[in-house]
Design an enzyme around this catalytic site. Structure first.
Site, PDB file in Angstrom:
ATOM      1  CD  GLU A  20      -9.412   5.725   3.098  1.00 19.56           C
ATOM      2  OE1 GLU A  20     -10.289   6.047   3.931  1.00 19.56           O
ATOM      3  OE2 GLU A  20      -8.235   5.475   3.415  1.00 19.56           O
ATOM      4  CD  GLN A  46     -12.866   4.484  11.326  1.00 19.06           C
ATOM      5  OE1 GLN A  46     -11.823   5.063  11.607  1.00 19.06           O
ATOM      6  NE2 GLN A  46     -13.133   4.048  10.104  1.00 19.06           N
TER       7      GLN A  46
END
Ligand code: FE2
Length: 426
Positions: free
Chosen positions: A214, A153
């Site tokens: 994204e 992440q």
């Protein structure tokens, strides 16, 4: 013949006669009209739509149902979500993650989702998240298929310990190699992360599923590298690009070339309509972009598309009940997929096409497939999406896991009480 489970009067193909489905030892053993079978258990489908269960190819079981802890996402952006999750993940215990994830799995089963591909954040040095989700995968194994993706992440290069922890997570039993190239410090490091992670997956014989592009930035082209590395390593059919929202904002000429490359590489796309429509476009004034990838054009190019739910009540998305019909419904709206064939295709993107991306075996409704079903209070997939139909039965390996009473609304009108018929025009 005697069997374990008999489903009577199931609608498994549109505008065709209903069938009976015979199940023994967790498998479908016969399908036909008015079969002469006796069973330990009989379920009357009453002509309603019976399909294999929903498959969610993109989820975060480690963060789910944590919204509000430590506080709610005010800006609604991806970056504030990452910041909030960063605060929570330093404090939470494995037991807390397991409790939240198991609660979510109960919702999933109730909503007919029996396969979940979940990313698991590997950026915490203790790998508490991995330990927790491996436990969840094991405890839920009889009831649903869970795949775990090692997800850096905080970045694969940006976070100094990410490489070592990602390897540790894979050694502990995590199934798939993840990544987040658009979050690396530079475009070049993003591309290099894709190269390194695809090489790692090829060496270990694993699948790849990256959060990829994204962003609303049309220059974010990591999917190009992901597709070319897939070809280089012979990983065709085992690689997915999740989100791919930058494709929404790209120049049409380049997008056309890129879609051809994605198709050639046989890389699957996993848009997450509920999340993309709410996280993207946040820096736009008006008009505000939809932030959803080019689903219609992907289908036209023969690219396999699976829809994901991504989040349920976590730092990135504060709504949701893990309902894949809601996901398909949003995809149809945000992606302008309103032609009947497109709406049917949207149903495939949360069932059959998603099962292909997931790599599920014996998924479907034919003899020899697993006896896994959902029975919806609808006659066909479009009506199911239209009504977000009640999941009357959820069945796994011939056993009923969940049952919900049919929706029935009585109204009082002109001195009479009557039942409302929601069956509509489909
Ligand atoms: Fe995600």
């Amino acid at each position: 013949m005697h069997c374990d489970l008999l489903i009577k009067n199931a609608q498994i193909a549109e505008n065709q006669p209903t069938v009976d489905i015979v199940c023994t030892d967790g498998k479908i053993t016969a399908i036909g009209n008015a079969l002469n079978a006796t069973a330990e258990q009989t379920v009357e489908a009453n002509g309603y739509w019976v399909s294999p269960p929903f498959v969610d190819c993109h989820f975060h079981l480690d963060a789910t149902l944590s919204a509000g802890n430590p506080r709610r996402n005010k800006s609604g952006t991806l970056l504030e979500g990452i910041q909030l999750w960063g605060e929570l993940k330093r404090q939470q215990t494995a037991a807390e993650i397991v409790t939240r994830a198991m609660r979510l799995c109960r919702w999933s089963i109730a909503k007919g989702v029996l396969a979940i591909r979940s990313h698991v954040d590997v950026s915490d040095p203790s790998l508490t998240t991995v330990e927790a989700l491996l436990q969840v995968r094991e405890q839920m194994r009889p009831y649903m298929d869970i795949q775990l993706v090692a997800f850096p992440q905080d970045g694969y290069f940006r976070d100094a310990g990410a490489h070592a922890r990602l390897l540790r997570a894979l050694d502990m039993g995590v199934d798939i190699v993840g990544g987040i190239p658009h979050f690396e410090r530079t475009m070049q490091e993003g591309n290099e992360s894709v190269v390194a992670l695809c090489r790692l997956a090829a060496e270990r014989g694993l699948r790849v599923d990256m959060h990829c592009d994204e962003t609303d930035d049309p220059q974010s082209r990591h999917i190009e590298t992901l597709a070319s590395e897939t070809i280089r390593h012979g990983l065709a059919g085992r690689v997915s690009g999740s989100h791919l929202t930058s494709l929404h904002s790209m120049d049409n000429y380049y997008a056309t070339k890129l879609l051809t490359l994605i198709a050639e590489a046989n890389v699957a796309a996993i848009p997450n309509p509920l999340i993309n429509i709410t996280l993207q476009g946040r820096q736009d004034t008006y008009p505000k972009r939809r932030g959803l990838t080019r689903i219609k054009e992907m289908w036209a190019n023969g690219i396999n598309v699976a829809f994901g739910h991504d989040c349920v009540q976590d730092p990135w998305y504060s709504l949701g009940t893990h309902d894949m019909l809601e996901v398909a419904h949003m995809a149809i709206h945000a992606g302008l997929l309103t032609a009947p064939e497109e709406m049917r295709h949207a149903y495939e993107a949360v069932t059959n096409d998603a099962a292909t991306v997931f790599g599920l075996e014996n998924y479907g409704i034919k003899e020899g497939d697993n006896a896994d079903f959902i029975i919806l209070q609808a006659k066909n997939p479009i009506e199911a999406i239209c009504n977000r139909a009640t999941r009357l039965f959820v069945i796994r390996r011939g056993h009923i896991l969940a049952q919900t009473a049919p929706l029935e609304t009585q109204i009082q009108l002109m001195g009479k009480t009557e039942k409302v018929d929601f069956s509509g025009t489909w």
